[in-house]
Design a protein around this motif. Structure first.
Motif, mmCIF file in Angstrom:
data_model
loop_
_atom_site.group_PDB
_atom_site.id
_atom_site.type_symbol
_atom_site.label_atom_id
_atom_site.label_comp_id
_atom_site.label_asym_id
_atom_site.label_seq_id
_atom_site.Cartn_x
_atom_site.Cartn_y
_atom_site.Cartn_z
ATOM 1 N N ASP A 107 36.866 40.341 28.963
ATOM 2 C CA ASP A 107 38.362 40.365 28.789
ATOM 3 C C ASP A 107 38.396 42.194 28.857
ATOM 4 O O ASP A 107 39.263 42.534 29.110
ATOM 5 N N GLN A 108 37.332 42.604 28.080
ATOM 6 C CA GLN A 108 37.459 44.075 28.154
ATOM 7 C C GLN A 108 37.106 44.895 29.459
ATOM 8 O O GLN A 108 37.703 45.490 29.874
ATOM 9 N N LEU A 109 36.163 44.188 30.302
ATOM 10 C CA LEU A 109 35.975 44.519 31.638
ATOM 11 C C LEU A 109 37.124 44.160 32.458
ATOM 12 O O LEU A 109 37.374 44.934 33.382
ATOM 13 N N MET A 110 37.690 43.286 32.395
ATOM 14 C CA MET A 110 39.018 43.162 33.281
ATOM 15 C C MET A 110 40.056 43.953 32.917
ATOM 16 O O MET A 110 40.612 44.724 33.779
ATOM 17 N N ALA A 111 40.224 44.460 31.665
ATOM 18 C CA ALA A 111 41.272 45.572 31.479
ATOM 19 C C ALA A 111 40.731 47.077 31.862
ATOM 20 O O ALA A 111 41.430 47.612 32.373
ATOM 21 N N GLU A 112 39.359 47.163 31.770
ATOM 22 C CA GLU A 112 39.009 48.359 31.885
ATOM 23 C C GLU A 112 38.850 48.775 33.650
ATOM 24 O O GLU A 112 39.097 49.836 34.019
ATOM 25 N N SER A 149 40.369 40.689 38.091
ATOM 26 C CA SER A 149 40.857 39.273 37.314
ATOM 27 C C SER A 149 39.537 38.718 36.836
ATOM 28 O O SER A 149 38.338 39.337 37.088
ATOM 29 N N TYR A 150 39.592 37.732 35.990
ATOM 30 C CA TYR A 150 38.576 36.991 35.447
ATOM 31 C C TYR A 150 37.556 36.709 36.394
ATOM 32 O O TYR A 150 36.158 36.729 36.256
ATOM 33 N N SER A 165 37.179 37.595 39.389
ATOM 34 C CA SER A 165 36.318 38.985 40.035
ATOM 35 C C SER A 165 35.432 39.369 39.489
ATOM 36 O O SER A 165 34.079 39.675 39.895
ATOM 37 N N ILE A 166 35.436 39.464 37.798
ATOM 38 C CA ILE A 166 34.634 39.877 37.025
ATOM 39 C C ILE A 166 33.416 38.968 37.150
ATOM 40 O O ILE A 166 32.265 39.366 37.282
ATOM 41 N N ARG A 167 33.584 37.604 37.087
ATOM 42 C CA ARG A 167 32.582 36.522 37.004
ATOM 43 C C ARG A 167 31.743 36.813 38.400
ATOM 44 O O ARG A 167 30.474 36.584 38.138
ATOM 45 N N LYS A 168 32.565 36.887 39.620
ATOM 46 C CA LYS A 168 31.849 36.849 40.804
ATOM 47 C C LYS A 168 30.747 38.041 40.650
ATOM 48 O O LYS A 168 29.751 37.995 41.270
ATOM 49 N N ILE A 169 31.126 39.246 40.314
ATOM 50 C CA ILE A 169 30.347 40.370 40.271
ATOM 51 C C ILE A 169 29.192 40.426 39.208
ATOM 52 O O ILE A 169 28.064 40.518 39.792
ATOM 53 N N ILE A 170 29.312 39.861 38.014
ATOM 54 C CA ILE A 170 28.384 39.244 37.244
ATOM 55 C C ILE A 170 27.238 38.762 37.716
ATOM 56 O O ILE A 170 26.026 38.740 37.368
ATOM 57 N N CYS A 171 27.812 37.607 38.527
ATOM 58 C CA CYS A 171 26.982 36.430 38.917
ATOM 59 C C CYS A 171 26.173 37.022 40.278
ATOM 60 O O CYS A 171 25.329 36.226 40.622
ATOM 61 N N GLY A 172 26.783 37.993 40.599
ATOM 62 C CA GLY A 172 25.900 38.378 41.909
ATOM 63 C C GLY A 172 26.472 38.072 43.343
ATOM 64 O O GLY A 172 25.744 38.520 44.238
ATOM 65 N N GLN A 173 27.561 37.470 43.136
ATOM 66 C CA GLN A 173 28.144 37.340 44.591
ATOM 67 C C GLN A 173 28.877 38.419 44.924
ATOM 68 O O GLN A 173 29.395 39.251 44.281
ATOM 69 N N ASN A 174 28.944 38.668 46.399
ATOM 70 C CA ASN A 174 29.453 39.907 47.127
ATOM 71 C C ASN A 174 28.567 41.022 46.891
ATOM 72 O O ASN A 174 29.017 42.064 47.014
#
Length: 102
Positions: free
Chosen positions: A68-73, A77-78, A80-89
């Motif tokens: 949630d904090q990463l989304m705001a910062e 979107s949720y 998008s953050i998940r894709k980045i964290i999981c290494g997609q793209n």
């Protein structure tokens, strides 16, 4: 009047001119530069900026920052953050058409 084209006979060797005449006599051709097909964002630096941002997001998440904090910062979107964290793209330029892994 501005001259928008050059006569190929002034620019290319005679053998190449004959080959061009066989395939495209009388046509106007666009001949792209050899280096014109750079990957998306390479010339402008946008790809590097996104890669740097994504690395920062992964680093902050590993330090315990909540999604949630990463989304705001980062104004993402949720998903998008998940894709980045999981290494997609990750530096691929792909859109991650496969399963989201959530």
């Amino acid at each position: 009047m501005v001259k928008r084209y050059r006569n190929a006979a002034e620019l290319v060797p005679p053998g190449l001119l004959k080959a061009l005449q066989r395939y495209a006599a009388g046509l106007q051709l666009y001949i792209p530069r050899a280096d014109e097909r750079a990957a998306w964002g390479q010339r402008s630096g946008a790809r590097k900026a996104l890669d740097d941002r994504n690395e920062l997001i992964r680093r902050r998440r590993s330090q315990g920052v909540g999604i949630d904090q990463l989304m705001a910062e980062f104004h993402l979107s949720y998903d998008s953050i998940r894709k980045i964290i999981c290494g997609q793209n990750k530096s691929t330029g792909s859109r991650g058409g496969g399963p989201s892994g959530s």
